[in-house]
Design a protein around this motif. Structure first.
Motif, PDB file in Angstrom:
ATOM      1  N   TYR A   1      -3.363  -4.702  -9.221  1.00 46.75           N
ATOM      2  CA  TYR A   1      -3.257  -3.375  -8.634  1.00 46.75           C
ATOM      3  C   TYR A   1      -4.615  -2.695  -8.591  1.00 46.75           C
ATOM      4  N   ASN A   2      -4.730  -1.775  -7.643  1.00 45.50           N
ATOM      5  CA  ASN A   2      -5.926  -0.965  -7.463  1.00 45.50           C
ATOM      6  C   ASN A   2      -5.457   0.477  -7.357  1.00 45.50           C
ATOM      7  N   ILE A   3      -5.857   1.291  -8.314  1.00 42.61           N
ATOM      8  CA  ILE A   3      -5.381   2.670  -8.370  1.00 42.61           C
ATOM      9  C   ILE A   3      -6.564   3.615  -8.508  1.00 42.61           C
ATOM     10  N   GLY A   4      -6.489   4.689  -7.744  1.00 42.49           N
ATOM     11  CA  GLY A   4      -7.468   5.752  -7.852  1.00 42.49           C
ATOM     12  C   GLY A   4      -6.817   7.068  -7.481  1.00 42.49           C
TER      13      GLY A   4
ATOM     14  N   ASN B   1       0.876  -1.162   0.000  1.00 43.30           N
ATOM     15  CA  ASN B   1       0.000   0.000   0.000  1.00 43.30           C
ATOM     16  C   ASN B   1       0.916   1.215   0.000  1.00 43.30           C
ATOM     17  N   VAL B   2       0.974   1.935  -1.096  1.00 40.93           N
ATOM     18  CA  VAL B   2       1.946   2.997  -1.281  1.00 40.93           C
ATOM     19  C   VAL B   2       1.653   4.202  -0.376  1.00 40.93           C
ATOM     20  N   GLU B   3       0.407   4.428  -0.039  1.00 49.92           N
ATOM     21  CA  GLU B   3       0.073   5.587   0.785  1.00 49.92           C
ATOM     22  C   GLU B   3       0.673   5.508   2.185  1.00 49.92           C
TER      23      GLU B   3
ATOM     24  N   LYS C   1     -12.036   7.752  -5.633  1.00 52.15           N
ATOM     25  CA  LYS C   1     -11.330   7.773  -4.347  1.00 52.15           C
ATOM     26  C   LYS C   1      -9.832   7.646  -4.574  1.00 52.15           C
ATOM     27  N   ARG C   2      -9.076   7.982  -3.562  1.00 51.68           N
ATOM     28  CA  ARG C   2      -7.618   7.973  -3.655  1.00 51.68           C
ATOM     29  C   ARG C   2      -7.094   6.686  -3.029  1.00 51.68           C
ATOM     30  N   VAL C   3      -6.488   5.825  -3.849  1.00 52.70           N
ATOM     31  CA  VAL C   3      -5.929   4.556  -3.385  1.00 52.70           C
ATOM     32  C   VAL C   3      -4.810   4.138  -4.330  1.00 52.70           C
ATOM     33  N   LEU C   4      -3.787   3.491  -3.784  1.00 49.35           N
ATOM     34  CA  LEU C   4      -2.686   2.973  -4.591  1.00 49.35           C
ATOM     35  C   LEU C   4      -2.164   1.709  -3.919  1.00 49.35           C
ATOM     36  N   GLU C   5      -2.639   0.559  -4.379  1.00 44.39           N
ATOM     37  CA  GLU C   5      -2.263  -0.729  -3.825  1.00 44.39           C
ATOM     38  C   GLU C   5      -1.738  -1.618  -4.943  1.00 44.39           C
TER      39      GLU C   5
ATOM     40  N   THR D   1      -7.757  -2.776 -11.190  1.00 41.57           N
ATOM     41  CA  THR D   1      -9.007  -2.228 -10.697  1.00 41.57           C
ATOM     42  C   THR D   1      -8.808  -0.717 -10.625  1.00 41.57           C
ATOM     43  N   VAL D   2      -9.688   0.020 -11.258  1.00 45.16           N
ATOM     44  CA  VAL D   2      -9.567   1.476 -11.270  1.00 45.16           C
ATOM     45  C   VAL D   2     -10.661   2.043 -10.369  1.00 45.16           C
ATOM     46  N   SER D   3     -10.242   2.804  -9.369  1.00 40.45           N
ATOM     47  CA  SER D   3     -11.175   3.503  -8.483  1.00 40.45           C
ATOM     48  C   SER D   3     -11.223   4.958  -8.935  1.00 40.45           C
TER      49      SER D   3
END
Length: 185
Positions: A101-104, A29-31, A148-152, A143-145
């Motif tokens: 990956y899941n990015i938003g 989880n980059v955040e 919302k803000r997410v970077l996994e 997966t594109v969110s």
């Protein structure tokens, strides 16, 4: 009757030559710079721990305890690990490699553009590996969110290697890392 004594060495040789199926999974989880690492042998969990990166410190947590370690990337231990990874990489047979990956980014256009870039880079990287290891399977799952803000990021790989190759790589890497440390002194 004397032929039965040959069964024991034959079984030992078969154990050393039989491939071991390793599966490794890693998430990030980059955040908050945290994630999970797990290693399985024949689908049995061997290693499983959580990690968190804070500066030069890596905090490792498993089910039992939490220990905090500071890594020096020029120590002899790291040189040994680098040499062993280099030796095992040549002997291992890659079976599967997947990127999830899941990015938003809270902006639909920027999120879509970043996911397209990641898909392109991952496909180029997997194509380069596919030229060297033609029997391996690869995949990119995104997966594109959009709102919302997410970077996994998550990475999964399966490799087969024999016990003999592991022992040989370990012995070879110990010898080579000692030679390197003597040359640096």
């Amino acid at each position: 009757m004397s032929g039965y004594y040959l069964i024991i060495p034959a079984v030992i040789i078969l154990i050393f030559m039989c491939p071991i199926l390793l599966q490794a999974k890693a998430t990030l989880n980059v955040e908050d710079m945290s994630g999970v690492v797990s290693v399985f042998i024949f689908r049995k969990k061997i290693i499983y721990f959580f990690y968190k990166i804070e500066g030069k410190k890596i905090i490792l947590t498993n089910e039992d305890d939490a220990k905090e370690e500071e890594f020096d990337f020029s120590s002899e231990e790291v040189v040994l690990y680098q040499e062993m990874i280099k030796q095992i990489k040549d002997k291992a047979r890659l079976k599967e490699m997947y990127l999830f990956y899941n990015i938003g980014l809270q902006d639909a256009f920027a999120s879509a553009m970043l996911c397209g870039l990641i898909n392109t880079v991952a496909t180029i990287f997997f194509t380069k590996i596919k030229n060297e290891k033609p029997t391996a399977s690869f995949g990119v799952y995104d997966t594109v969110s959009y709102n919302k803000r997410v970077l996994e990021l998550s990475f999964m790989t399966k490799v087969s290697i024999s016990l003999f190759d592991i022992v040989y790589s370990l012995a070879s890497s110990v010898i080579l890392s000692r030679k390197k440390s003597k040359n640096n002194i």
